[in-house]
Design a protein around this motif. Structure first.
Motif, PDB file in Angstrom:
ATOM      1  N   ALA A   1       0.827  -1.212   0.000  1.00 16.72           N
ATOM      2  CA  ALA A   1       0.000   0.000   0.000  1.00 16.72           C
ATOM      3  C   ALA A   1       0.855   1.253   0.000  1.00 16.72           C
ATOM      4  CB  ALA A   1      -0.939  -0.007   1.205  1.00 16.72           C
ATOM      5  N   VAL A   2       2.110   1.135  -0.447  1.00 15.81           N
ATOM      6  CA  VAL A   2       2.982   2.311  -0.437  1.00 15.81           C
ATOM      7  C   VAL A   2       2.466   3.373  -1.397  1.00 15.81           C
ATOM      8  CG1 VAL A   2       4.569   1.464  -2.234  1.00 15.81           C
ATOM      9  CG2 VAL A   2       5.393   3.052  -0.466  1.00 15.81           C
ATOM     10  N   ALA A   3       1.852   2.949  -2.503  1.00 20.45           N
ATOM     11  CA  ALA A   3       1.280   3.926  -3.430  1.00 20.45           C
ATOM     12  C   ALA A   3       0.132   4.686  -2.789  1.00 20.45           C
ATOM     13  CB  ALA A   3       0.809   3.222  -4.703  1.00 20.45           C
ATOM     14  N   ASP A   4      -0.637   4.002  -1.932  1.00 18.61           N
ATOM     15  CA  ASP A   4      -1.727   4.677  -1.220  1.00 18.61           C
ATOM     16  C   ASP A   4      -1.189   5.718  -0.248  1.00 18.61           C
ATOM     17  OD1 ASP A   4      -3.599   3.116  -2.543  1.00 18.61           O
ATOM     18  OD2 ASP A   4      -3.581   1.569  -1.001  1.00 18.61           O
ATOM     19  N   LEU A   5      -0.070   5.401   0.420  1.00 26.76           N
ATOM     20  CA  LEU A   5       0.541   6.366   1.326  1.00 26.76           C
ATOM     21  C   LEU A   5       0.941   7.635   0.582  1.00 26.76           C
ATOM     22  CD1 LEU A   5       1.945   7.348   3.945  1.00 26.76           C
ATOM     23  CD2 LEU A   5       3.964   6.032   3.224  1.00 26.76           C
ATOM     24  N   ILE A   6       1.613   7.477  -0.545  1.00 26.77           N
ATOM     25  CA  ILE A   6       2.055   8.644  -1.314  1.00 26.77           C
ATOM     26  C   ILE A   6       0.854   9.411  -1.857  1.00 26.77           C
ATOM     27  CG2 ILE A   6       3.348   9.364  -3.369  1.00 26.77           C
ATOM     28  CD1 ILE A   6       5.176   6.948  -2.873  1.00 26.77           C
ATOM     29  N   ASP A   7      -0.176   8.688  -2.280  1.00 28.81           N
ATOM     30  CA  ASP A   7      -1.390   9.338  -2.779  1.00 28.81           C
ATOM     31  C   ASP A   7      -2.064  10.140  -1.673  1.00 28.81           C
ATOM     32  OD1 ASP A   7      -3.272   9.851  -4.880  1.00 28.81           O
ATOM     33  OD2 ASP A   7      -4.638   8.454  -3.929  1.00 28.81           O
ATOM     34  N   ASN A   8      -2.110   9.584  -0.464  1.00 25.65           N
ATOM     35  CA  ASN A   8      -2.730  10.307   0.659  1.00 25.65           C
ATOM     36  C   ASN A   8      -1.908  11.534   1.057  1.00 25.65           C
ATOM     37  OD1 ASN A   8      -4.963   8.656   0.880  1.00 25.65           O
ATOM     38  ND2 ASN A   8      -4.007   7.279   2.358  1.00 25.65           N
ATOM     39  N   LEU A   9      -0.583  11.435   0.961  1.00 25.38           N
ATOM     40  CA  LEU A   9       0.252  12.612   1.213  1.00 25.38           C
ATOM     41  C   LEU A   9      -0.059  13.707   0.193  1.00 25.38           C
ATOM     42  CD1 LEU A   9       3.738  11.032   1.999  1.00 25.38           C
ATOM     43  CD2 LEU A   9       2.180  12.124   3.614  1.00 25.38           C
ATOM     44  N   HIS A  10      -0.266  13.306  -1.044  1.00 27.47           N
ATOM     45  CA  HIS A  10      -0.616  14.277  -2.081  1.00 27.47           C
ATOM     46  C   HIS A  10      -1.973  14.920  -1.805  1.00 27.47           C
ATOM     47  CE1 HIS A  10      -1.545  16.128  -5.872  1.00 27.47           C
ATOM     48  NE2 HIS A  10      -2.503  15.268  -6.124  1.00 27.47           N
ATOM     49  N   ARG A  11      -2.924  14.134  -1.369  1.00 23.23           N
ATOM     50  CA  ARG A  11      -4.288  14.637  -1.173  1.00 23.23           C
ATOM     51  C   ARG A  11      -4.454  15.413   0.124  1.00 23.23           C
ATOM     52  NH1 ARG A  11      -7.679   9.374  -1.381  1.00 23.23           N
ATOM     53  NH2 ARG A  11      -9.478  10.783  -1.359  1.00 23.23           N
TER      54      ARG A  11
ATOM     55  N   SER B   1      11.372   8.313   0.640  1.00 23.25           N
ATOM     56  CA  SER B   1      12.408   7.364   0.191  1.00 23.25           C
ATOM     57  C   SER B   1      12.617   6.248   1.206  1.00 23.25           C
ATOM     58  CB  SER B   1      13.724   8.102  -0.058  1.00 23.25           C
ATOM     59  OG  SER B   1      13.592   9.039  -1.101  1.00 23.25           O
ATOM     60  N   ALA B   2      12.670   6.605   2.488  1.00 16.23           N
ATOM     61  CA  ALA B   2      12.879   5.588   3.528  1.00 16.23           C
ATOM     62  C   ALA B   2      11.699   4.620   3.594  1.00 16.23           C
ATOM     63  CB  ALA B   2      13.071   6.274   4.880  1.00 16.23           C
ATOM     64  N   SER B   3      10.491   5.124   3.394  1.00 16.07           N
ATOM     65  CA  SER B   3       9.319   4.249   3.432  1.00 16.07           C
ATOM     66  C   SER B   3       9.346   3.245   2.283  1.00 16.07           C
ATOM     67  CB  SER B   3       8.037   5.100   3.364  1.00 16.07           C
ATOM     68  OG  SER B   3       6.889   4.297   3.448  1.00 16.07           O
ATOM     69  N   LEU B   4       9.769   3.703   1.103  1.00 13.40           N
ATOM     70  CA  LEU B   4       9.892   2.786  -0.032  1.00 13.40           C
ATOM     71  C   LEU B   4      10.909   1.691   0.266  1.00 13.40           C
ATOM     72  CD1 LEU B   4       9.864   5.229  -3.087  1.00 13.40           C
ATOM     73  CD2 LEU B   4       8.310   3.314  -2.751  1.00 13.40           C
ATOM     74  N   VAL B   5      12.075   2.089   0.758  1.00 11.56           N
ATOM     75  CA  VAL B   5      13.132   1.110   1.049  1.00 11.56           C
ATOM     76  C   VAL B   5      12.683   0.139   2.128  1.00 11.56           C
ATOM     77  CG1 VAL B   5      15.475   0.865   1.952  1.00 11.56           C
ATOM     78  CG2 VAL B   5      14.953   2.677   0.311  1.00 11.56           C
ATOM     79  N   ALA B   6      11.960   0.642   3.123  1.00 12.33           N
ATOM     80  CA  ALA B   6      11.484  -0.230   4.206  1.00 12.33           C
ATOM     81  C   ALA B   6      10.566  -1.328   3.682  1.00 12.33           C
ATOM     82  CB  ALA B   6      10.745   0.605   5.259  1.00 12.33           C
ATOM     83  N   GLY B   7       9.891  -1.074   2.567  1.00 14.95           N
ATOM     84  CA  GLY B   7       9.008  -2.089   2.001  1.00 14.95           C
ATOM     85  C   GLY B   7       9.715  -3.374   1.642  1.00 14.95           C
ATOM     86  N   LYS B   8      11.007  -3.272   1.301  1.00 16.46           N
ATOM     87  CA  LYS B   8      11.772  -4.482   0.992  1.00 16.46           C
ATOM     88  C   LYS B   8      12.538  -5.003   2.202  1.00 16.46           C
ATOM     89  CE  LYS B   8      12.315  -3.993  -4.007  1.00 16.46           C
ATOM     90  NZ  LYS B   8      13.242  -3.998  -5.160  1.00 16.46           N
TER      91      LYS B   8
END
Length: 537
Positions: free
Chosen positions: A123-133, A417-424
């Motif tokens: 759901a990392v894309a949802d996080l970035i989308d919510n930051l945008h909104r 960036s850190a949130s994306l890396v944490a996903g892996k």
């Protein structure tokens, strides 16, 4: 063009304070907005590899759904048949648990038997989308955050108009000027003016559409009172314009088809849509409430020749094949839906293909810099200059705004960036990876703000820029480790989308490292009375 000084002073005050109040939130919204243009690519980069990615044979899809619903009746509420595979989602039948924490994928195995696999969706894309909104306001309450960003968008619109009026008297003389040198205020003013003027149409569109999105309920309520006299709900319940489905054309004029118990084959519905809208490319079919009295299937896709909302779609009856609503199917939009589609398309770049997406990405990044440079201009305009008695003590407002600008803007970049890396790195090690995406972002964000206040804007800017560079460089580095040492549990997705994320992150890390070095040079060799000088730190 001449404007009286007292009038200009009023507009300068409006521009300054609306820009300062809204600027930091708009930086987050624009930076995250630039990334949402490629949010599916980001999801592809984070998504863990799957063992079974065989696509569903479209001719077997109907039987697969029937068997899946018998084995898992809970899937009837929301069932998705993906037609076009991505790295994050194979072309299989899928549904999620009620809390969204688990995803189930169904397909036939080699022997033709139903096989259901389970995984945790990203759901990392949802996080970035919510930051945008929402710019990160009111975590956990997207609707409240959207209302906050709506008020900020109003101030943003005022800042745009007032800024244009301020620029008009010196438009010809200053527009193409960029005067780097010791006068930092003049340099930041030139950069700010040029960016703001040339991207003004884009910013006006974004401001207007954001206000409409944020306050659409309030707008509808106002229309209900003053235009429809309390009868607006009747407009919503009116049937959509009827569109005859080709496969049912022979039955036209007869009684409505009765709802059966067997699903219409997906291949037949897709063939009907192909005939109705030849340029429509279906991506997935979303089945809703299959065990209720009002079942539906929403078929989503794209058509590069038309403006769309997030995408284009048609709503059909899954048991009869009749068209329920084609208002957002390319070629069938009219009236209010046409205007609504334009609003969505202009905001989300859902038209024109990849070229428009890249233009929006660059404009959004430039927009983030516009707000950052506006804050720097405010700081440079209000700092106290050195006198014969030595370095002056800067105003508290200047020191606070300097630290906030550094902490908020760089904290957002490092946090994403850190949130994306944490996903892996956290995959398989935590109970809820999607919760940790949020935790990592907000932890880095707030710690960056605290660090900027603790170390001061000058030292904090350099150190946080290096943090941003390191966190962003960790994206391609993680992929490299996954490719060279898969035993670590990391992975590197081989798709062009995931590789594009790695290349983009590498370029971004190089830019951030260059900015850190340039800021360090400014510390050492810049004006000693500046809030960015090393002597001040």
């Amino acid at each position: 063009m001449k404007i009286r000084k007292e009038v200009l002073d009023i507009y300068k005050a409006v521009h300054t304070w609306t820009g300062i109040v809204a600027g930091l939130a708009l930086f987050i919204a624009f930076y995250a907005g630039a990334l949402t243009v490629f949010k599916h690519d980001l999801a592809a980069w984070v998504a863990a590899p799957m063992h079974d990615t065989r696509p569903v044979d479209l001719h077997d899809a109907g039987r697969l759904m029937e068997e899946t619903l018998r084995a898992r009746p809970d899937a009837a509420e929301d069932l998705t048949l993906t037609l076009r595979a991505t790295d994050a989602q194979p072309a299989q039948l899928s549904w999620q648990s009620p809390d969204g924490a688990r995803q189930y994928l169904a397909n036939f195995d080699a022997s033709g038997q139903l096989a259901i696999n389970e995984r945790e969706p990203t759901a990392v894309a949802d996080l970035i989308d919510n930051l945008h909104r929402t710019a990160g306001f009111v975590p956990g309450s997207v609707e409240a955050g959207i209302l906050v960003i709506g008020f900020i968008a109003m101030m943003y619109g005022l800042a745009l108009i007032s800024g244009l009026i301020i620029l008009l008297p010196s438009l010809v003389k200053d527009l193409f000027a960029l005067r780097p040198g010791k006068n930092l205020k003049l340099m930041w003013k030139d950069a700010h003016n040029a960016l703001g003027f040339f991207s003004l149409p884009f910013h006006l569109v974004i401001a207007l559409t954001t206000v409409v999105f944020a306050f659409h309920d309030q707008i509808y309520d106002t229309q209900d009172v003053f235009i429809y006299e309390g009868a607006m709900m009747d407009q919503w319940t009116m049937p959509a314009p009827r569109v005859q489905v080709p496969s049912l054309a022979a039955k036209a004029g007869g009684p409505p088809a009765a709802q059966g118990t067997q699903l219409v084959p997906p291949a037949l519905m897709l063939a009907d849509l192909r005939e109705l809208s030849p340029g429509f490319e279906p991506h997935y079919m979303d089945y809703h409430d299959l065990d209720s009295e009002r079942p539906s299937v929403r078929i989503h896709g794209v058509d590069p020749n038309y403006m769309m909302r997030y995408d284009a779609f048609a709503i059909m009856h899954p048991y009869t094949g009749e068209m329920i609503n084609a208002s957002y199917l390319p070629g069938y939009t009219d009236g209010w839906t046409s205007w609504l589609t334009v609003f969505f398309a202009l905001h989300f770049a859902t038209f024109g293909g990849a070229a428009v997406q890249w233009i929006y990405f660059l404009l959004a990044i430039a927009g983030a810099f516009l707000f950052y440079s506006g804050n720097l201009l405010w700081i440079e305009s209000r700092r106290r200059r050195a006198q014969n008695k030595g370095l002056p003590e800067q105003k508290t407002s200047v020191r606070v705004m300097s630290a906030l600008t550094v902490g908020v803007c760089l904290g957002c970049i490092a946090g994403v960036s850190a949130s994306l890396v944490a996903g892996k790195w956290l995959h398989g090690s935590v109970a809820s990876l999607n919760t940790w995406h949020v935790i990592v972002y907000y932890a880095v964000f707030f710690l960056s703000i605290a660090w900027a206040f603790l170390r001061g804007a000058s030292r904090g800017a350099v150190e946080l820029l290096w943090l941003c560079a390191a966190a962003t460089a960790a994206i391609p580095l993680t992929s490299l480790i996954g490719w060279l040492a898969p035993a670590t549990g990391l992975w590197a997705n081989p798709s062009s989308a995931a590789r594009g994320v790695d290349v983009g992150a590498l370029a971004g890390a190089a830019c951030l490292a260059w900015m850190a070095q340039a800021t360090r040079r400014r510390q050492r060799h810049g004006q000693p009375d500046s809030v960015w000088a090393l002597a001040r730190a």
